[in-house]
Scaffold this motif. Structure first.
Motif, PDB file in Angstrom:
ATOM      1  N   GLU A  60     108.284  -0.590 -11.348  1.00  0.00           N
ATOM      2  CA  GLU A  60     109.396   0.359 -11.525  1.00  0.00           C
ATOM      3  C   GLU A  60     109.208   1.631 -10.703  1.00  0.00           C
ATOM      4  O   GLU A  60     110.071   2.501 -10.691  1.00  0.00           O
ATOM      5  N   GLY A  61     108.052   1.734 -10.031  1.00  0.00           N
ATOM      6  CA  GLY A  61     107.845   2.862  -9.132  1.00  0.00           C
ATOM      7  C   GLY A  61     106.967   3.973  -9.668  1.00  0.00           C
ATOM      8  O   GLY A  61     106.810   5.018  -9.020  1.00  0.00           O
ATOM      9  N   PHE A  62     106.358   3.761 -10.831  1.00  0.00           N
ATOM     10  CA  PHE A  62     105.447   4.755 -11.392  1.00  0.00           C
ATOM     11  C   PHE A  62     104.017   4.425 -10.966  1.00  0.00           C
ATOM     12  O   PHE A  62     103.616   3.263 -10.978  1.00  0.00           O
ATOM     13  N   LYS A  63     103.244   5.435 -10.585  1.00  0.00           N
ATOM     14  CA  LYS A  63     101.821   5.209 -10.323  1.00  0.00           C
ATOM     15  C   LYS A  63     101.181   4.916 -11.673  1.00  0.00           C
ATOM     16  O   LYS A  63     101.281   5.713 -12.598  1.00  0.00           O
ATOM     17  N   THR A  64     100.528   3.762 -11.787  1.00  0.00           N
ATOM     18  CA  THR A  64     100.113   3.277 -13.102  1.00  0.00           C
ATOM     19  C   THR A  64      98.601   3.177 -13.224  1.00  0.00           C
ATOM     20  O   THR A  64      97.928   2.622 -12.353  1.00  0.00           O
ATOM     21  N   TRP A  65      98.102   3.703 -14.349  1.00  0.00           N
ATOM     22  CA  TRP A  65      96.679   3.725 -14.668  1.00  0.00           C
ATOM     23  C   TRP A  65      96.479   3.063 -16.031  1.00  0.00           C
ATOM     24  O   TRP A  65      97.227   3.354 -16.973  1.00  0.00           O
TER      25      TRP A  65
END
Length: 227
Positions: free
Chosen positions: A180-185
């Motif tokens: 979805e375009g979020f930088k994910t951690w």
């Protein structure tokens, strides 16, 4: 763009935890102190998700005929109810997180007072929904929780994912967040897996798309504190 992090606490519910959970993940309750530490940090948005199934949910082995109805073992093919040409294979599970039952409740030791929004998923009996965002069908999607729109609505840039289970709902939620375009951690200490031996493959999937697994002491977690 300014840094606006969101915390997604996935499915920290009674049915996914010992001692009485119908689908208990080993050590499921042990991650709550770490999650509560994260909930105390100044994330822009803190979301808790809940598996919230109707009794007739397609993933329940009890809703399928023998002999292909063994929890944890049987695999069935689900057709997209809006497009029968699109199919997904899914594993069958014991009845769990049924709406209105104790098993669907968030753990009492989880600091829900710090949670801004609760998102219920898996409410459509016809489709599996590991991701907190939507079911896996594409043409068209059948069940969308509205989570992506919620995050975009407050300008979220980074998503931190914790909870249960690392190899199912955490994995699919993290992959979907990145898509979805979020930088994910994914904060590793704040998750547990149904099958810990599967995590090497999960991490390979993450590496392909840019999801990063970090520890509680990692600089990107400390960055939230410093806002």
């Amino acid at each position: 763009m300014s840094f606006k992090p969101a915390l997604i606490v996935v499915d920290v519910q009674e049915d996914f935890c010992p001692p009485k959970g119908a689908l208990a993940v080993g050590g499921g309750r042990d991650i709550v102190p770490a999650i509560n530490k994260l909930l105390a940090m100044p994330f822009t948005l803190k979301v808790a998700t809940k598996d919230f199934h109707p009794q007739n949910h397609v993933s329940f082995a009890s809703n399928h005929a023998a002999p292909n109805n063994k929890p944890f073992e049987s695999i069935v093919t689900i057709k997209n109810p809006l497009n029968p040409n699109e199919t997904q294979k899914t594993k069958l599970w014991p009845d769990h997180c049924v709406q209105g039952t104790k098993g669907a409740e968030l753990l009492p030791e989880l600091d829900v007072s710090k949670v801004d929004r609760i998102v219920e998923k898996g409410k459509d009996s016809r489709v599996e929904m590991y991701s907190a965002f939507a079911d896996p069908f594409q043409n068209p999607c059948v069940a969308n929780s509205g989570l992506a729109e919620m995050l975009r609505g407050v300008g979220i840039t980074d998503v931190y994912v914790v909870g249960l289970a690392a190899d199912y709902c955490i994995k699919h939620t993290a992959l979907h967040a990145q898509k979805e375009g979020f930088k994910t951690w994914v904060v590793g200490e704040a998750t547990r897996a149904v099958d810990p031996s599967s995590m090497e493959e999960v991490h390979k999937e993450y590496a392909k798309v840019g999801v990063t697994v970090v520890g509680m002491d990692h600089v990107v977690v400390q960055k939230v504190k410093g806002q």
